[in-house]
Design an enzyme around this catalytic site. Structure first.
Site, mmCIF file in Angstrom:
data_model
loop_
_atom_site.group_PDB
_atom_site.id
_atom_site.type_symbol
_atom_site.label_atom_id
_atom_site.label_comp_id
_atom_site.label_asym_id
_atom_site.label_seq_id
_atom_site.Cartn_x
_atom_site.Cartn_y
_atom_site.Cartn_z
ATOM 1 N N TRP A 1 -4.806 3.626 11.800
ATOM 2 C CA TRP A 1 -4.686 3.342 10.369
ATOM 3 C C TRP A 1 -5.163 4.575 9.624
ATOM 4 O O TRP A 1 -6.331 4.935 9.716
ATOM 5 C CB TRP A 1 -5.542 2.134 9.945
ATOM 6 C CG TRP A 1 -5.314 1.848 8.502
ATOM 7 C CD1 TRP A 1 -6.016 2.344 7.432
ATOM 8 C CD2 TRP A 1 -4.257 1.053 7.953
ATOM 9 N NE1 TRP A 1 -5.457 1.910 6.255
ATOM 10 C CE2 TRP A 1 -4.383 1.123 6.540
ATOM 11 C CE3 TRP A 1 -3.223 0.286 8.487
ATOM 12 C CZ2 TRP A 1 -3.513 0.453 5.683
ATOM 13 C CZ3 TRP A 1 -2.349 -0.357 7.636
ATOM 14 C CH2 TRP A 1 -2.512 -0.276 6.245
ATOM 15 N N GLU B 1 -5.178 -1.816 14.044
ATOM 16 C CA GLU B 1 -5.703 -0.837 13.077
ATOM 17 C C GLU B 1 -7.033 -0.256 13.554
ATOM 18 O O GLU B 1 -7.903 -1.010 13.975
ATOM 19 C CB GLU B 1 -5.951 -1.459 11.695
ATOM 20 C CG GLU B 1 -4.722 -1.785 10.912
ATOM 21 C CD GLU B 1 -5.039 -2.465 9.592
ATOM 22 O OE1 GLU B 1 -6.106 -2.166 9.007
ATOM 23 O OE2 GLU B 1 -4.268 -3.332 9.162
ATOM 24 N N ASN C 1 -2.085 -10.606 8.582
ATOM 25 C CA ASN C 1 -3.015 -9.486 8.693
ATOM 26 C C ASN C 1 -4.363 -9.902 8.124
ATOM 27 O O ASN C 1 -4.469 -10.247 6.936
ATOM 28 C CB ASN C 1 -2.510 -8.269 7.919
ATOM 29 C CG ASN C 1 -3.528 -7.147 7.978
ATOM 30 O OD1 ASN C 1 -3.674 -6.493 9.011
ATOM 31 N ND2 ASN C 1 -4.273 -6.939 6.905
ATOM 32 N N GLU C 2 -5.391 -9.860 8.960
ATOM 33 C CA GLU C 2 -6.778 -10.040 8.515
ATOM 34 C C GLU C 2 -6.959 -11.262 7.606
ATOM 35 O O GLU C 2 -7.376 -11.142 6.439
ATOM 36 C CB GLU C 2 -7.271 -8.778 7.820
ATOM 37 C CG GLU C 2 -7.248 -7.563 8.714
ATOM 38 C CD GLU C 2 -8.241 -6.503 8.303
ATOM 39 O OE1 GLU C 2 -8.694 -6.499 7.148
ATOM 40 O OE2 GLU C 2 -8.575 -5.665 9.157
ATOM 41 N N TYR D 1 -13.110 -1.058 12.407
ATOM 42 C CA TYR D 1 -13.488 0.129 11.644
ATOM 43 C C TYR D 1 -14.935 0.531 11.853
ATOM 44 O O TYR D 1 -15.262 1.716 11.900
ATOM 45 C CB TYR D 1 -13.210 -0.085 10.146
ATOM 46 C CG TYR D 1 -11.725 -0.092 9.855
ATOM 47 C CD1 TYR D 1 -10.983 -1.267 9.892
ATOM 48 C CD2 TYR D 1 -11.050 1.107 9.620
ATOM 49 C CE1 TYR D 1 -9.622 -1.262 9.669
ATOM 50 C CE2 TYR D 1 -9.679 1.118 9.392
ATOM 51 C CZ TYR D 1 -8.976 -0.074 9.427
ATOM 52 O OH TYR D 1 -7.621 -0.069 9.225
ATOM 53 N N GLU E 1 -5.530 2.019 -1.380
ATOM 54 C CA GLU E 1 -6.601 1.374 -0.629
ATOM 55 C C GLU E 1 -7.182 0.212 -1.422
ATOM 56 O O GLU E 1 -8.372 0.173 -1.752
ATOM 57 C CB GLU E 1 -7.671 2.397 -0.246
ATOM 58 C CG GLU E 1 -8.868 1.855 0.523
ATOM 59 C CD GLU E 1 -8.492 0.909 1.649
ATOM 60 O OE1 GLU E 1 -7.516 1.193 2.378
ATOM 61 O OE2 GLU E 1 -9.163 -0.140 1.773
ATOM 62 N N TRP E 2 -6.296 -0.740 -1.786
ATOM 63 C CA TRP E 2 -6.702 -1.963 -2.468
ATOM 64 C C TRP E 2 -7.580 -1.698 -3.681
ATOM 65 O O TRP E 2 -7.186 -0.848 -4.521
ATOM 66 C CB TRP E 2 -7.306 -2.945 -1.458
ATOM 67 C CG TRP E 2 -6.395 -3.152 -0.273
ATOM 68 C CD1 TRP E 2 -6.610 -2.781 1.015
ATOM 69 C CD2 TRP E 2 -5.084 -3.755 -0.286
ATOM 70 N NE1 TRP E 2 -5.528 -3.113 1.803
ATOM 71 C CE2 TRP E 2 -4.569 -3.719 1.037
ATOM 72 C CE3 TRP E 2 -4.282 -4.337 -1.277
ATOM 73 C CZ2 TRP E 2 -3.321 -4.209 1.381
ATOM 74 C CZ3 TRP E 2 -3.032 -4.823 -0.942
ATOM 75 C CH2 TRP E 2 -2.558 -4.768 0.379
ATOM 76 N N HIS F 1 0.870 -9.206 4.749
ATOM 77 C CA HIS F 1 -0.270 -8.280 4.591
ATOM 78 C C HIS F 1 -0.716 -8.325 3.131
ATOM 79 O O HIS F 1 -0.734 -7.328 2.423
ATOM 80 C CB HIS F 1 0.149 -6.852 4.992
ATOM 81 C CG HIS F 1 -1.011 -5.957 5.328
ATOM 82 N ND1 HIS F 1 -1.128 -5.273 6.530
ATOM 83 C CD2 HIS F 1 -2.103 -5.621 4.610
ATOM 84 C CE1 HIS F 1 -2.246 -4.540 6.529
ATOM 85 N NE2 HIS F 1 -2.860 -4.750 5.370
ATOM 86 N N GLN G 1 0.806 -1.229 0.000
ATOM 87 C CA GLN G 1 0.000 0.000 0.000
ATOM 88 C C GLN G 1 0.837 1.275 0.000
ATOM 89 O O GLN G 1 0.330 2.342 -0.405
ATOM 90 C CB GLN G 1 -0.925 -0.005 1.214
ATOM 91 C CG GLN G 1 -1.964 -1.096 1.151
ATOM 92 C CD GLN G 1 -2.929 -1.025 2.299
ATOM 93 O OE1 GLN G 1 -2.713 -1.646 3.337
ATOM 94 N NE2 GLN G 1 -4.000 -0.283 2.145
HETATM 95 N N1 LIG Z 1 -15.069 -8.633 9.965
HETATM 96 N N2 LIG Z 1 -14.894 -8.160 8.966
HETATM 97 N N3 LIG Z 1 -14.634 -7.719 8.044
HETATM 98 C C1 LIG Z 1 -14.685 -6.984 6.921
HETATM 99 C C2 LIG Z 1 -14.270 -5.590 7.142
HETATM 100 C C3 LIG Z 1 -13.006 -5.360 6.401
HETATM 101 C C4 LIG Z 1 -12.745 -3.900 6.401
HETATM 102 N N4 LIG Z 1 -11.428 -3.621 5.812
HETATM 103 C C5 LIG Z 1 -10.359 -3.813 6.526
HETATM 104 O O1 LIG Z 1 -10.380 -4.283 7.610
HETATM 105 C C6 LIG Z 1 -9.070 -3.291 5.928
HETATM 106 C C7 LIG Z 1 -7.881 -3.351 6.711
HETATM 107 C C8 LIG Z 1 -6.558 -3.682 6.026
HETATM 108 O O2 LIG Z 1 -5.665 -4.300 6.932
HETATM 109 C C9 LIG Z 1 -5.873 -2.424 5.457
HETATM 110 O O3 LIG Z 1 -4.847 -2.835 4.588
HETATM 111 C C10 LIG Z 1 -6.897 -1.547 4.750
HETATM 112 O O4 LIG Z 1 -6.263 -0.472 4.090
HETATM 113 C C11 LIG Z 1 -7.856 -1.030 5.824
HETATM 114 C C12 LIG Z 1 -8.880 -0.026 5.245
HETATM 115 O O5 LIG Z 1 -9.762 -0.694 4.369
HETATM 116 C C13 LIG Z 1 -8.552 -2.136 6.534
#
Ligand SMILES: N=[N+]=NCCCCNC(=O)[C@@H]1[C@H]2[C@H](O)[C@@H](O)[C@H](O)[C@@H](CO)[C@@H]12
Length: 446
Positions: free
Chosen positions: A398, A352, A165-166, A296, A405-406, A121, A20
């Protein structure tokens, strides 16, 4: 402890991720990643944006660390790009890639900023995706070998490690919804990715223990959305609980702490779990030192027999961020309190928390009041959680910088520091100045 001051030595930080912010994805011998491929595939990202330049952090890391020092950060969470180290995911090592992170870590330590390293990540080496990626059981070995090499090269200076990560977003947004790399739409692949990430995580924790890193700690970072039932009916309560078990920390912490997937997952979607998954559960159940919580927003869940897992989200009229996510600080407390009650982790870090808003530069300043309000409301809930028994030891905003942003590309800004992508100039936003005062006062009231 006064009702507005955080505990002494609370770890105030900010977070980023390699793909990112770094740019230069193929420079100095780095291998391609699945996000390089995905973002270069037409139609996958807003405006066709890619991580080719991003924040040019690969070249501007010293300037960015000077910014972190100016903000007074105590810690900085960043990720290592696996394909910079192993261009093909395994085998050949790229010393220039190792060297970049050596320079980054040494510069952080010189600035007296504690590094928190995320080993993965989402930027999987593309060569491993060609072998099935997270759906191939062997990835548990490929990943552990990569992680072990990082422990050997950086373990003398990096003491805080996050394996993944996630993993939920990697598994479901990447393998079921198709909106993230590798762009698959296969629920069986998703649960296979869940399971193999857990296997990789736990094998790596075991290897970490064997490496005996002095004062080393290792954990995992999990995404969370606070799911509330739309009505006080058993069917809505059940739908919200199932959404929680599937998309939040239980999907991973239940196997890690209790040795099995959550009850609702086994009852409703066990058909998608890998064949004979039970044989791996004993090995997956491996003690960790901390849990990383990303938070978030929240949503309202209503029973719906036509939706996956029998629930759909419905509106409740809360204010939203530029991502269309509800601003729901109460949910932050619920997630933090819930993880402590359900698994009682030794330590918790918020790895985050932050928000995207429509930031504008006016006379070389960014007056992002909404982001200050968002951060303040969530820090209030974090302190409330500590006062109610949550072993919260730190908080990473974060993000440090506006970044890629992906699938949204550069259209969404999460940074406490603004990045002008045309000039690569950085501008500390009002939220960055505010956060700097929070760190100085160890409180959001000053
Ligand atoms: N339960 N549930 N889930 C779904 C919700 C997912 C929401 N998006 C994230 O958590 C991503 C995380 C990521 O590490 C970062 O790389 C991204 O830039 C941020 C912002 O988007 C956040």
């Amino acid at each position: 402890m006064s009702e507005k001051v955080f505990p002494k030595d609370f770890m105030w930080g900010a977070a980023t991720a390699s793909y990112q912010i770094e740019g230069s994805p193929l420079v100095d011998g780095a291998g391609s990643s699945i996000w390089h491929r995905f973002s270069h595939t037409p139609g996958n990202t807003y405006n066709g944006d890619t991580g080719d330049v991003a924040d040019d952090h690969y070249n501007k890391y010293k300037e960015d660390i000077a910014l972190m020092k100016e903000l007074g950060l105590k810690a900085y969470r960043f990720s290592i790009s696996w394909p910079r180290i192993f261009p093909y995911g395994k085998g050949k090592i790229n010393e220039k890639g190792v060297d970049f992170y050596n320079r980054l870590v040494d510069e952080l330590l010189k600035a007296n900023i504690t590094p928190f390293v995320t080993l993965y990540h989402w930027d999987l080496p593309a060569a491993l995706q060609d072998l099935g990626g997270w759906t191939n059981r062997d990835i548990a070995y490929w990943y552990t070998d990569y992680a072990d090499y990082m422990f050997q090269r950086f373990g003398d200076r990096v003491k805080n490690w996050i394996t993944l990560n996630e993993p939920w977003v990697m598994a479901f947004v990447g393998h079921f919804m198709g909106e993230h790399a590798p762009g698959m739409k296969d629920l069986y692949a998703s649960f296979s990715a869940v399971h193999n990430q857990l296997r990789a995580h736990s094998k790596t924790v075991k290897t970490f223990r064997e490496e005996n890193i002095k004062e080393g700690k290792i954990g995992i970072t999990l995404s969370n959305t606070s799911h509330d039932p739309a009505a006080d009916s058993q069917e809505d309560i059940d739908a919200a609980r199932l959404a929680h078990e599937w998309s939040n920390y239980p999907l991973f912490l239940n196997p890690i702490y209790k040795g099995d997937y959550p009850k609702g997952i086994k009852e409703h979607v066990s058909e998608f779990l890998p064949h004979n998954y039970e044989n791996d559960l004993e090995e997956i159940k491996e003690k960790i030192d901390f849990v990383g919580i990303n938070y978030y927003s929240g949503d309202l869940v209503k029973t719906d027999t036509k939706s996956f897992l029998g629930g759909k989200t419905v509106e409740r009229g809360l204010p939203k961020t530029e991502m269309g996510w509800e601003i729901y600080p109460e949910g932050f407390y619920k997630i933090l309190k819930g993880v402590q009650e359900e698994y009682n982790p030794k330590e918790v870090y918020v790895t985050e928390n932050g928000a995207a808003f429509d930031d504008k530069v006016v006379n070389q300043e960014v007056h992002d009041e909404k982001r200050i309000e968002y951060l303040k409301q969530h820090l209030e809930q974090a302190l409330r959680a500590i006062q109610n028994g949550v072993t919260l030891k730190g908080y990473f905003a974060w993000s440090l910088l506006d970044n890629f942003e992906w699938a949204w590309g550069y259209s969404k800004r999460f940074g406490i520091v603004y990045v002008d992508y045309k000039t690569q100039k950085r501008i500390i936003k009002d939220s960055g100045k505010w956060y700097s005062q929070v760190i100085k006062n160890n409180s959001f009231e000053f």
